[in-house]
Design a protein around this motif. Structure first.
Motif, PDB file in Angstrom:
ATOM      1  N   ASN A  88       0.707  -1.164  -0.002  1.00 37.13           N
ATOM      2  CA  ASN A  88       0.149   0.100  -0.076  1.00 37.13           C
ATOM      3  C   ASN A  88       0.765   1.252   0.038  1.00 37.13           C
ATOM      4  O   ASN A  88       0.593   2.165  -0.597  1.00 37.13           O
ATOM      5  CB  ASN A  88      -0.895  -0.163   1.261  1.00 37.13           C
ATOM      6  CG  ASN A  88      -1.979  -1.009   1.221  1.00 37.13           C
ATOM      7  OD1 ASN A  88      -2.312  -1.629   0.037  1.00 37.13           O
ATOM      8  ND2 ASN A  88      -2.502  -1.623   2.170  1.00 37.13           N
ATOM      9  N   PHE A  89       1.943   1.252   0.859  1.00 35.14           N
ATOM     10  CA  PHE A  89       2.966   2.445   1.056  1.00 35.14           C
ATOM     11  C   PHE A  89       3.538   2.537  -0.508  1.00 35.14           C
ATOM     12  O   PHE A  89       3.498   3.759  -0.933  1.00 35.14           O
ATOM     13  CB  PHE A  89       3.894   1.873   1.960  1.00 35.14           C
ATOM     14  CG  PHE A  89       5.083   3.148   1.871  1.00 35.14           C
ATOM     15  CD1 PHE A  89       4.879   4.314   2.935  1.00 35.14           C
ATOM     16  CD2 PHE A  89       6.310   3.012   1.238  1.00 35.14           C
ATOM     17  CE1 PHE A  89       5.890   5.316   3.051  1.00 35.14           C
ATOM     18  CE2 PHE A  89       7.146   3.997   1.159  1.00 35.14           C
ATOM     19  CZ  PHE A  89       6.912   5.095   1.975  1.00 35.14           C
ATOM     20  N   LEU A  90       3.919   1.644  -1.225  1.00 30.40           N
ATOM     21  CA  LEU A  90       4.347   1.800  -2.624  1.00 30.40           C
ATOM     22  C   LEU A  90       3.596   2.176  -3.562  1.00 30.40           C
ATOM     23  O   LEU A  90       3.800   2.915  -4.468  1.00 30.40           O
ATOM     24  CB  LEU A  90       5.317   0.540  -2.745  1.00 30.40           C
ATOM     25  CG  LEU A  90       6.248  -0.073  -2.399  1.00 30.40           C
ATOM     26  CD1 LEU A  90       6.950  -1.205  -2.409  1.00 30.40           C
ATOM     27  CD2 LEU A  90       7.566   1.223  -1.924  1.00 30.40           C
ATOM     28  N   ALA A  91       2.319   1.547  -3.275  1.00 28.64           N
ATOM     29  CA  ALA A  91       1.393   2.120  -4.504  1.00 28.64           C
ATOM     30  C   ALA A  91       0.737   3.495  -4.165  1.00 28.64           C
ATOM     31  O   ALA A  91       0.548   4.210  -5.119  1.00 28.64           O
ATOM     32  CB  ALA A  91      -0.165   1.230  -4.115  1.00 28.64           C
ATOM     33  N   ARG A  92       0.890   4.068  -3.041  1.00 24.64           N
ATOM     34  CA  ARG A  92       0.513   5.616  -2.843  1.00 24.64           C
ATOM     35  C   ARG A  92       1.815   6.440  -3.046  1.00 24.64           C
ATOM     36  O   ARG A  92       1.559   7.485  -3.708  1.00 24.64           O
ATOM     37  CB  ARG A  92       0.115   5.775  -1.370  1.00 24.64           C
ATOM     38  CG  ARG A  92      -1.073   5.314  -0.853  1.00 24.64           C
ATOM     39  CD  ARG A  92      -1.748   5.796   0.470  1.00 24.64           C
ATOM     40  NE  ARG A  92      -0.407   5.648   1.401  1.00 24.64           N
ATOM     41  CZ  ARG A  92      -0.376   4.353   2.201  1.00 24.64           C
ATOM     42  NH1 ARG A  92      -1.135   3.581   2.092  1.00 24.64           N
ATOM     43  NH2 ARG A  92       0.567   4.195   3.001  1.00 24.64           N
ATOM     44  N   ASN A  93       3.015   6.044  -2.934  1.00 23.15           N
ATOM     45  CA  ASN A  93       4.333   6.854  -2.929  1.00 23.15           C
ATOM     46  C   ASN A  93       5.229   6.756  -4.103  1.00 23.15           C
ATOM     47  O   ASN A  93       6.157   7.186  -4.224  1.00 23.15           O
ATOM     48  CB  ASN A  93       4.888   7.019  -1.807  1.00 23.15           C
ATOM     49  CG  ASN A  93       3.893   7.089  -0.516  1.00 23.15           C
ATOM     50  OD1 ASN A  93       3.528   8.458  -0.568  1.00 23.15           O
ATOM     51  ND2 ASN A  93       3.708   6.365   0.368  1.00 23.15           N
TER      52      ASN A  93
END
Length: 175
Positions: A110-115
């Motif tokens: 989720n972190f990588l999908a957002r950032n």
């Protein structure tokens, strides 16, 4: 003599106040620097955090190419702030590997999908064992590693625009 003693508590208070104010205006450097800078990476092997991304080991950093090792976590607010700079370094051709600290695959995904995802590999360090072996005291931290697995530079905190030239220079010198 007794009249002078009446001013002693006020003098002690003023001196104490002066010490406190000076500490607020001129704080000491509280950054914990790694004693590993200039040394070879400690021996380690960690599994992958995400399917499709390889894990990390000491051998990863002995391929002859300098690279960055970024210690991060999905729960780290400064890691979000540095994400655009890591993507920028990636676009500039910098090889960047990540070490996820005390995290879960779902949270990292989720972190990588957002950032954005600047990482070639992402290792899982669930107990912070590798982080501590590197002499890292928190997240985010980034290490410049030369092609022989030696730590050339430690950058404590999030990478900002003004830090990019120093990191690029360290990568160039590490060749």
């Amino acid at each position: 003599m007794k009249r002078g003693l009446i001013w002693l508590p006020l003098g002690v208070f003023a001196l104490l106040l002066l010490v406190i104010v000076s500490a607020l205006y001129w704080p000491s450097d509280r950054v914990v620097r790694s004693a590993m800078v200039g040394q070879r990476l400690p021996a380690f092997t960690v599994g992958t955090m995400l399917p499709g991304k390889a894990g990390l080991s000491t051998g990863t950093f002995a391929d002859g190419r300098p690279r960055l090792l970024n210690i991060f976590a999905s729960w780290c607010i400064p890691c979000i702030a540095e994400a655009p700079m890591l993507l920028r370094l990636k676009r500039m051709g910098v090889t960047l590997d990540g070490l996820a600290i005390r995290d879960t695959p779902v949270a990292i995904r989720n972190f990588l999908a957002r950032n954005g995802n600047p990482y070639d590999r992402i290792g899982d360090d669930p107990q912070s064992a590798v982080q501590l072996a590197l002499g890292s005291s928190g997240v985010p931290e980034t290490f410049v590693i030369d092609g022989k697995g030696r730590i050339v530079l430690q950058h404590v905190g999030d990478i900002r625009e003004e830090n990019i030239p120093e990191i690029l220079a360290a990568l160039e010198q590490a060749k």
